[in-house]
Design an enzyme around this catalytic site. Structure first.
Site, PDB file in Angstrom:
ATOM      1  N   TYR A 122       0.854  -1.184   0.000  1.00  0.00           N
ATOM      2  CA  TYR A 122       0.000   0.000   0.000  1.00  0.00           C
ATOM      3  C   TYR A 122       0.896   1.242   0.000  1.00  0.00           C
ATOM      4  O   TYR A 122       1.908   1.265  -0.670  1.00  0.00           O
ATOM      5  CB  TYR A 122      -0.991  -0.040   1.168  1.00  0.00           C
ATOM      6  CG  TYR A 122      -2.166   0.869   0.914  1.00  0.00           C
ATOM      7  CD1 TYR A 122      -2.973   0.676  -0.205  1.00  0.00           C
ATOM      8  CD2 TYR A 122      -2.432   1.951   1.735  1.00  0.00           C
ATOM      9  CE1 TYR A 122      -4.026   1.536  -0.498  1.00  0.00           C
ATOM     10  CE2 TYR A 122      -3.489   2.806   1.463  1.00  0.00           C
ATOM     11  CZ  TYR A 122      -4.278   2.594   0.343  1.00  0.00           C
ATOM     12  OH  TYR A 122      -5.311   3.451   0.057  1.00  0.00           O
ATOM     13  N   ARG A 175      -9.147  10.813  -7.779  1.00  0.00           N
ATOM     14  CA  ARG A 175      -8.270  11.521  -6.837  1.00  0.00           C
ATOM     15  C   ARG A 175      -7.466  10.484  -6.060  1.00  0.00           C
ATOM     16  O   ARG A 175      -7.729  10.236  -4.886  1.00  0.00           O
ATOM     17  CB  ARG A 175      -9.109  12.383  -5.896  1.00  0.00           C
ATOM     18  CG  ARG A 175      -8.351  13.515  -5.233  1.00  0.00           C
ATOM     19  CD  ARG A 175      -8.639  13.579  -3.752  1.00  0.00           C
ATOM     20  NE  ARG A 175      -8.167  12.372  -3.070  1.00  0.00           N
ATOM     21  CZ  ARG A 175      -8.349  12.127  -1.775  1.00  0.00           C
ATOM     22  NH1 ARG A 175      -9.035  12.956  -1.034  1.00  0.00           N
ATOM     23  NH2 ARG A 175      -7.875  11.011  -1.217  1.00  0.00           N
ATOM     24  N   LYS A 193      -6.053  -1.824  -0.480  1.00  0.00           N
ATOM     25  CA  LYS A 193      -6.851  -1.651   0.738  1.00  0.00           C
ATOM     26  C   LYS A 193      -7.396  -2.984   1.227  1.00  0.00           C
ATOM     27  O   LYS A 193      -7.344  -3.309   2.419  1.00  0.00           O
ATOM     28  CB  LYS A 193      -8.015  -0.682   0.466  1.00  0.00           C
ATOM     29  CG  LYS A 193      -7.639   0.797   0.600  1.00  0.00           C
ATOM     30  CD  LYS A 193      -7.686   1.218   2.063  1.00  0.00           C
ATOM     31  CE  LYS A 193      -7.068   2.592   2.288  1.00  0.00           C
ATOM     32  NZ  LYS A 193      -8.002   3.693   2.202  1.00  0.00           N
ATOM     33  N   GLU A 264     -13.611   5.071  -2.080  1.00  0.00           N
ATOM     34  CA  GLU A 264     -12.176   5.322  -1.987  1.00  0.00           C
ATOM     35  C   GLU A 264     -11.700   6.241  -3.111  1.00  0.00           C
ATOM     36  O   GLU A 264     -11.915   5.963  -4.302  1.00  0.00           O
ATOM     37  CB  GLU A 264     -11.433   3.996  -2.058  1.00  0.00           C
ATOM     38  CG  GLU A 264      -9.964   4.096  -1.761  1.00  0.00           C
ATOM     39  CD  GLU A 264      -9.669   4.453  -0.319  1.00  0.00           C
ATOM     40  OE1 GLU A 264      -8.637   5.092  -0.075  1.00  0.00           O
ATOM     41  OE2 GLU A 264     -10.465   4.096   0.574  1.00  0.00           O
ATOM     42  N   ASP A 265     -11.054   7.338  -2.734  1.00  0.00           N
ATOM     43  CA  ASP A 265     -10.362   8.232  -3.675  1.00  0.00           C
ATOM     44  C   ASP A 265     -11.260   8.797  -4.765  1.00  0.00           C
ATOM     45  O   ASP A 265     -10.893   8.864  -5.943  1.00  0.00           O
ATOM     46  CB  ASP A 265      -9.152   7.521  -4.283  1.00  0.00           C
ATOM     47  CG  ASP A 265      -8.009   7.405  -3.280  1.00  0.00           C
ATOM     48  OD1 ASP A 265      -8.133   7.963  -2.183  1.00  0.00           O
ATOM     49  OD2 ASP A 265      -6.994   6.761  -3.604  1.00  0.00           O
ATOM     50  N   ASP A 287     -13.472   5.981   3.520  1.00  0.00           N
ATOM     51  CA  ASP A 287     -12.260   5.941   4.333  1.00  0.00           C
ATOM     52  C   ASP A 287     -11.474   7.236   4.243  1.00  0.00           C
ATOM     53  O   ASP A 287     -10.862   7.662   5.221  1.00  0.00           O
ATOM     54  CB  ASP A 287     -11.385   4.756   3.916  1.00  0.00           C
ATOM     55  CG  ASP A 287     -10.167   4.611   4.800  1.00  0.00           C
ATOM     56  OD1 ASP A 287     -10.343   4.496   6.030  1.00  0.00           O
ATOM     57  OD2 ASP A 287      -9.038   4.643   4.277  1.00  0.00           O
ATOM     58  N   ASP A 288     -11.474   7.884   3.077  1.00  0.00           N
ATOM     59  CA  ASP A 288     -10.750   9.153   2.937  1.00  0.00           C
ATOM     60  C   ASP A 288     -11.306  10.216   3.869  1.00  0.00           C
ATOM     61  O   ASP A 288     -10.566  11.070   4.360  1.00  0.00           O
ATOM     62  CB  ASP A 288     -10.837   9.658   1.498  1.00  0.00           C
ATOM     63  CG  ASP A 288     -10.240   8.684   0.513  1.00  0.00           C
ATOM     64  OD1 ASP A 288      -9.106   8.249   0.735  1.00  0.00           O
ATOM     65  OD2 ASP A 288     -10.918   8.345  -0.478  1.00  0.00           O
ATOM     66  N   ASN A 427      -0.353  12.074   1.634  1.00  0.00           N
ATOM     67  CA  ASN A 427       0.331  10.937   1.017  1.00  0.00           C
ATOM     68  C   ASN A 427       0.500  11.188  -0.479  1.00  0.00           C
ATOM     69  O   ASN A 427      -0.294  11.911  -1.069  1.00  0.00           O
ATOM     70  CB  ASN A 427      -0.499   9.658   1.204  1.00  0.00           C
ATOM     71  CG  ASN A 427      -0.191   8.979   2.514  1.00  0.00           C
ATOM     72  OD1 ASN A 427       0.962   8.826   2.890  1.00  0.00           O
ATOM     73  ND2 ASN A 427      -1.238   8.559   3.209  1.00  0.00           N
TER      74      ASN A 427
END
Length: 569
Positions: A122, A175, A193, A264-265, A287-288, A427
């Site tokens: 990851y 993203r 993930k 996610e993203d 999660d973001d 990150n």
């Protein structure tokens, strides 16, 4: 029990699939496959660990070297092979190949040394893998659902061989980390993930499904690349996009009724509305937004054990105003409410600063999800001036722009606070707002530091500091295990506050002395079990579970957790 008949390289075989009716009854595949059919099934393959009796029984004789290894020897060999590779991207690709051919060995390796292997499977390595996805692509994994499959999404979900999917991590690739629009290359994130769901918290991998919703890309370099594997069109927006998402969510409910969807993203302007749209309708979270918020709150709880201060006395200034920033700010605000503040007062203690300056009420460019954090204040054009004006006790970076926590900023924070909280969470490492060494050196060792990417120990004036990594891995795998073990119907905001407290309470006084405000990643599995039990208790207490409450909750979670060991075929 359904019976499916097929033909493999070594002859016919029967596969019997027994649907699971309870969390303790994993989907069982009893097979009469032989030879290559076994060696090319990652969940059945033991490689060189097949015993002589098994090799004879399953017609594997001659297909493997004669030596028989234990799983431990296989781990040692694989570890040595990885050490001989030149860089982490090569190691990432090696591990991806291993996951595709021997799932048990893959997870046994990860779980043998999580601190070493998590940064490879990851962040930060997965960022480079996503950028180069089209050029390093090998075996497919997960489901790719293009927007031109509208009207047939349920059909595509049905193509996945597993009948009891409990977790889908889904992205549209817009993203990816701090790297932007990577199109179909963003699939590396759901894959990574879900690997950590299993390696860090024991969520059985057969119940996990990575999904890429391909709606196009606005990355011109990808569209011009002849090797690009996604749809060659600009991103679909508006009603057509949302109709596609609606169809996907509804299809998941039909095909996998016990499934939790993790977003996610997604870009901010999609991520926030999607979470708001579905959070009270299905079992889902982002999660973001929520995982990042929880790990930040966990860091705050641990930091307050160092500074000996109360949460309600803190003021936080965020560098960045997107969904991650507002998610952290909102969760901290709600935690402050639990300790006596009203929500408006709590939100005023969490202030945002973005590319256009301090978020004040006079600005006309704020999105609805940002407006609740806008303060009545004169405009401020530089971040260091915002620090001096607002006097925060902590700064939290989620800007994805490196080096913005400058020496001036850190020194200003140190003048205001005896123990300033400095959390550059962006990150990958190349996007971090500052390094651990910069934070410790410029604050003369007074900063309470945690970052989104890993940094090594730092020595300042004869004292060694061990920087913590505020990685969502402390939250989302444990949240997944809690949902899996309870078959929860919803994921609520309070569950993330419970998770944050459970993470922070595991940090030892010895770790705090060294500046480490998160549990060591070497014991992430034990930490995740503790967090999962705390969240599961909340789920049962609030009537969100679909299974009966066990007499011993901790034992129940351990019993349903995946353990990488070779089992009889």
């Amino acid at each position: 029990m359904a019976r499916h008949v097929g033909r493999g390289a070594s002859g016919p075989f029967d596969v019997f699939v027994k649907p699971s009716s309870h969390v303790k009854k994993e989907t069982i595949m009893s097979t009469q496959a032989y030879g290559y059919d076994i060696l090319h099934n990652p969940r059945l393959n033991h490689g060189t660990a097949f015993t002589l009796e098994e090799r004879k029984k399953y017609r594997l004789e001659g297909l493997l070297p004669p030596g028989v290894n234990t799983l431990e020897l296989q781990i040692a060999r694989t570890h040595a092979q990885l050490n001989n590779l030149d860089n982490d991207l090569q190691r990432y690709l090696f591990l991806s190949d291993l996951q595709a051919r021997n799932e048990t060995l893959f997870y046994a390796l990860l779980m043998s040394d999580p601190a070493t292997y998590m940064p490879i499977v990851y962040t930060p390595t997965v960022g480079e893998a996503c950028q180069k996805f089209d050029h390093v692509f090998r075996a497919t994994r997960g489901l790719y659902i293009p927007i031109d499959a509208r009207g047939r999404v349920k059909e595509l979900l049905g193509n996945w061989p597993q009948q009891d999917v409990r977790f889908i991590v889904v992205t549209d690739g817009e993203r990816i980390l701090g790297l932007g629009d990577l199109g179909v290359g963003g699939m590396g994130i759901p894959i990574g993930k879900l690997a950590l769901y299993t390696a860090c918290a024991g969520v059985p991998p057969m119940h996990c499904l990575p999904v890429m919703l391909d709606v196009g890309t606005n990355n011109a370099s990808l569209l011009d690349d002849p090797l690009y594997l996604g749809m060659r069109q600009e991103r679909v927006r508006g009603d057509e996009y949302h109709a596609f998402i609606d169809e996907f969510v509804n299809a998941v409910q039909d095909v996998y009724p016990k499934c939790c969807i993790q977003w996610e993203d997604f870009a901010n302007f999609n991520a926030v509305p999607l979470l708001a749209r579905f959070r009270d309708k299905v079992c889902t979270y982002n999660d973001d937004i929520q995982g990042t918020a929880a790990v930040a709150l966990a860091g705050v709880y641990a930091a307050l054990r160092i500074s000996k201060q109360k949460l309600t006395d803190q003021r936080f200034l965020f560098l960045g105003g997107g969904s991650a920033a507002t998610g952290i700010a909102e969760l901290i605000s709600e935690a402050m409410v639990l300790e006596g503040l009203d929500i408006d007062s709590a939100r005023r203690r969490n202030t945002l600063y973005d590319v256009n300056g301090l978020m004040v009420q006079s600005r006309t460019d704020l999105a609805d999800f940002q407006k609740v954090f806008a303060i009545d204040h004169a405009p401020v054009d530089t971040f260091v001036d915002a620090v001096r004006a607002l006097k925060p006790t902590g700064i939290i970076g989620v800007s994805t722009v490196p080096k913005l926590f400058s020496q001036q900023v850190i020194e200003a924070m140190s003048e205001i606070n005896e123990r300033p909280i400095v959390f550059p969470y962006s990150n990958p490492t190349s996007r971090s707002e500052c390094t651990a060494e910069e934070a410790y050196r410029w604050s003369r060792g007074q900063a309470i530091f945690a970052s989104g990417s890993p940094f090594g120990p730092v020595e300042i004036e004869g004292r060694t500091f061990v920087p913590g990594q505020g990685n969502n891995v402390y939250i989302f795998p444990a949240m997944g295990m809690a949902v899996f073990a309870t078959e929860a119907t919803r994921v609520t905001e309070d569950m993330f506050i419970v998770a944050a407290k459970a993470v922070a309470e595991q940090v030892s006084d010895e770790s705090l002395e060294k500046g480490l405000i998160y549990p060591p990643q070497s014991r992430i599995f034990e930490a995740s079990m503790h967090v999962a039990a705390s969240v599961a208790e909340y789920i049962f207490d609030h009537g969100l579970a679909r299974v009966e409450r066990p007499a011993d909750l901790v034992a129940h979670i351990k019993a349903v957790a995946y353990s990488p060991a070779y089992r009889s075929i």
